[in-house]
Design an enzyme around this catalytic site. Structure first.
Site, short mmCIF file in Angstrom:
data_model
loop_
_atom_site.label_atom_id
_atom_site.label_comp_id
_atom_site.label_asym_id
_atom_site.label_seq_id
_atom_site.Cartn_x
_atom_site.Cartn_y
_atom_site.Cartn_z
N GLY A 150 19.38 17.28 -7.38
CA GLY A 150 20.51 16.67 -8.10
C GLY A 150 20.08 15.53 -8.99
N ARG A 187 5.36 3.73 1.80
CA ARG A 187 6.19 4.71 1.11
C ARG A 187 6.88 4.03 -0.06
NH1 ARG A 187 6.90 9.39 3.76
NH2 ARG A 187 8.84 9.81 2.67
N HIS A 219 14.65 -3.17 40.45
CA HIS A 219 13.24 -3.36 40.76
C HIS A 219 12.74 -2.13 41.52
CE1 HIS A 219 9.55 -5.37 41.99
NE2 HIS A 219 9.76 -4.89 43.19
N CYS A 252 12.65 12.53 8.17
CA CYS A 252 12.64 12.16 9.59
C CYS A 252 12.61 13.39 10.49
CB CYS A 252 13.87 11.30 9.88
SG CYS A 252 14.15 11.05 11.63
N VAL A 311 -10.56 0.54 0.71
CA VAL A 311 -11.38 1.68 0.30
C VAL A 311 -11.57 1.57 -1.21
CG1 VAL A 311 -11.35 4.18 0.03
CG2 VAL A 311 -10.66 3.16 2.20
P1 NAD Z 1 3.41 0.57 6.59
O1 NAD Z 1 3.87 -0.31 5.51
O2 NAD Z 1 4.01 0.46 7.96
O3 NAD Z 1 1.82 0.44 6.78
C1 NAD Z 1 0.93 0.60 5.73
C2 NAD Z 1 -0.32 -0.19 6.07
O4 NAD Z 1 -1.29 0.10 5.10
C3 NAD Z 1 -0.11 -1.70 6.06
O5 NAD Z 1 -0.67 -2.23 7.23
C4 NAD Z 1 -0.87 -2.14 4.80
O6 NAD Z 1 -1.41 -3.44 4.93
C5 NAD Z 1 -1.95 -1.10 4.70
N1 NAD Z 1 -2.47 -0.85 3.36
C6 NAD Z 1 -1.79 -0.79 2.21
N2 NAD Z 1 -2.60 -0.47 1.20
C7 NAD Z 1 -3.84 -0.30 1.73
C8 NAD Z 1 -5.12 0.07 1.22
N3 NAD Z 1 -5.28 0.35 -0.07
N4 NAD Z 1 -6.17 0.14 2.09
C9 NAD Z 1 -5.99 -0.13 3.40
N5 NAD Z 1 -4.82 -0.48 3.94
C10 NAD Z 1 -3.74 -0.54 3.12
O7 NAD Z 1 3.57 2.06 6.02
P2 NAD Z 1 3.39 3.46 6.73
O8 NAD Z 1 2.72 3.34 8.02
O9 NAD Z 1 2.81 4.33 5.66
O10 NAD Z 1 4.90 3.87 6.98
C11 NAD Z 1 5.80 4.02 5.89
C12 NAD Z 1 7.20 3.72 6.29
O11 NAD Z 1 7.67 4.63 7.25
C13 NAD Z 1 7.33 2.34 6.89
O12 NAD Z 1 8.50 1.74 6.38
C14 NAD Z 1 7.47 2.62 8.36
O13 NAD Z 1 8.23 1.61 9.00
C15 NAD Z 1 8.19 3.95 8.37
N6 NAD Z 1 7.86 4.67 9.61
C16 NAD Z 1 8.42 4.26 10.76
C17 NAD Z 1 8.07 4.88 11.93
C18 NAD Z 1 8.70 4.43 13.21
O14 NAD Z 1 9.74 3.80 13.18
N7 NAD Z 1 8.08 4.69 14.33
C19 NAD Z 1 7.14 5.90 11.96
C20 NAD Z 1 6.58 6.26 10.76
C21 NAD Z 1 6.95 5.64 9.59
#
Ligand code: NAD
Length: 467
Positions: A113, A268, A440, A41, A235
């Site tokens: 670890g 992830r 407002h 993060c 893809v």
């Molecule tokens: P995500 O799960 O949010 O999105 C991944 C997307 O990829 C989904 O829409 C899925 O349908 C798509 N997908 C999966 N396989 C695919 C493929 N082969 N081809 C095309 N599309 C495909 O995951 P993320 O965006 O990688 O984020 C990872 C984690 O990190 C999540 O849990 C997210 O909530 C967290 N995160 C949160 C924030 C935030 O709170 N602003 C920012 C970054 C990441």
């Protein structure tokens, strides 16, 4: 070496657990493989991306303000300085955390670890090896980006989120695989810096976990400004050529195309398999998740786990909350997970935020709900900022009027969602929200307007006919 509480992993969940345990009188040792605290993060995730998103917002606003009769020359982007600024922010927070750890007498050991039993861990760092005996442990080892094996993963033009945040260059043509939060936030950054963006998403909408009406304003905006947004498309292959990465898509509608760089942001996976959990007898499922109870305890009594490694959503604020619970339970408190919701925010432009029950979930579960939706096209504040695409919606229980869920799309939605989360936690009804005097003109008042749409007391729009 011996310690009362050992924390494995120094991300937001891990350091919060360590600090809370220390504040409750425990002797704490935190093991972290990197030389700084903060985890994904703070070092290669939320914080650096927000620094870059701020830069993107300034670039975009400078462009958009031309409709107000104010024009700037196109920006000159000093990528080195932008990178340095991003790193400076993370470093400032790293230094702050190191100071907080010191003030609390938390011992930090750098190294990788692995459990050697349910009361001991081996920490390796280069040639050194240290054994730590612990009474209780909290696992906070997080997650890593999913890689797709047949892709040329060693090619530096194929990026994960860490590579994309490293900002080595601004590719002319960038393909983003995955229309989730990471993919769309990085699209926002690179688009502002000048890349031509294409997004390919397997599902039939971007940010599939969110209601379609909340996603629509973002979709409409990026449909116009990005090169392509391919939904329900996968893809099939990526071929590394000298001139770029040649990407082939599923179906016969989309011909193969060459991109300068490709970002894979398809989710992830938890790091549960990387810590020799079996030596401590901890159950880890096939995917790498560790199951815990409401007090964050694993199947082994003295070992707890928190954050990404215990399940979705993989969000820092969830990990922090869980970390504090685990630390308090270890210190003898009766704490347990009681929060009703974990808010989600996509820091895109416009931002999208939601919490509680989504409308999709309400329909699936057959819940009798009422919906109030207030379009920001009727918000004086939003219009004065040159933005008319936002939306605030509330779902409430038809019988009791209690708020069940809410979401908003628009500038600052990520900040505005906090009021909705508090309303849900306090068991507020829509009339509580509608009768709360909101300043407002603010974007925050759209939350009260959405409640008034349900109540039928709205005067800023025509009240919807009561169902
Ligand atoms: P995500 O799960 O949010 O999105 C991944 C997307 O990829 C989904 O829409 C899925 O349908 C798509 N997908 C999966 N396989 C695919 C493929 N082969 N081809 C095309 N599309 C495909 O995951 P993320 O965006 O990688 O984020 C990872 C984690 O990190 C999540 O849990 C997210 O909530 C967290 N995160 C949160 C924030 C935030 O709170 N602003 C920012 C970054 C990441």
């Amino acid at each position: 070496m011996k310690t009362e509480v050992l924390i494995l992993g120094g991300g937001p969940g891990g350091y919060s657990a360590a600090f809370r345990a220390a504040d409750l009188g425990k002797q704490v040792t935190l093991v972290e493989r990197y030389p700084v605290l903060g985890g994904v993060c703070l070092n290669v995730g939320c914080i650096p991306s927000k620094t870059l998103l701020h830069a993107a917002a300034v670039i975009n606003e400078a462009k958009e303000v031309s409709s107000y009769g104010i024009s700037f020359n196109p920006p000159k982007i000093d990528l080195k300085k932008l990178k340095a600024t991003k790193e400076k922010v993370s470093k400032q927070l790293n230094t702050g955390l190191a100071g907080l750890a010191k003030q609390r007498n938390v011992t930090i050991i750098q190294g990788l670890g692995e459990f050697s039993s349910s009361n001991s861990m081996v920490v390796k760092n280069g040639d050194t090896r240290e054994e730590i005996e612990f009474e209780q442990a909290i696992i906070a080892v997080g997650s890593q980006a999913v890689k797709i094996p047949p892709f040329p993963n060693d090619d530096p033009r194929l990026m994960d989120s860490t590579d994309a945040l490293a900002l080595e260059d601004v590719p002319e043509k960038l393909l983003i695989i995955g229309g989730g939060i990471i993919g769309l936030e990085m699209a926002t950054v690179y688009h502002a810096l000048g890349s031509k963006i294409s997004v390919v998403e397997m599902q039939n909408q971007i940010i599939p976990g969110c209601d379609k009406d909340l996603v629509r304003p973002l979709m409409q905006k990026i449909k116009k400004s990005y090169d392509k947004i391919l939904l329900s498309t996968a893809v099939e292959s990526i071929e590394a050529l000298d001139e770029g990465l040649k990407v082939s898509f599923s179906g016969d509608k989309q011909p193969p195309e060459i991109f300068d760089k490709v970002l894979v942001a398809v989710g992830r996976r938890p790091n549960g398999h990387l810590i020799a959990a079996d030596k401590a007898g901890i159950n880890v499922d096939e995917r790498g998740f560790i199951q815990v109870d409401k007090q964050q305890r694993t199947n082994i009594d003295n070992i707890y786990a928190i954050g990404d490694v215990v399940g979705n959503p993989m969000l820092a604020h969830k990990a922090v909350h869980e970390g504090k619970i685990a630390a308090e339970v270890i210190a003898g408190h009766q704490s347990q997970w009681q929060a009703l919701t974990i808010p989600s925010v996509a820091y895109t432009d416009p931002e999208i935020a939601w919490m509680g029950l989504t409308e999709n979930e309400a329909k699936e579960q057959g819940i009798d709900y009422e919906k109030g939706a207030f379009p920001w096209a009727a918000s004086g504040r939003s219009l004065s900022m040159g933005r008319k695409e936002g939306l605030t919606k509330i779902l409430s229980d038809k019988e009791t009027g209690r708020i069940l869920g809410a979401g908003m799309t628009g500038t600052n939605a990520g900040e505005l969602i906090a009021e909705a989360v508090l309303a849900l936690e306090m068991g507020a009804c829509v009339d509580d929200i509608a009768l709360t005097v909101h300043a407002h003109p603010t974007l925050a008042e759209t939350f009260a307007f959405a409640a008034e749409m349900i109540e039928g007391t709205i005067t800023d729009l025509m009240p919807p006919k009561k169902r």
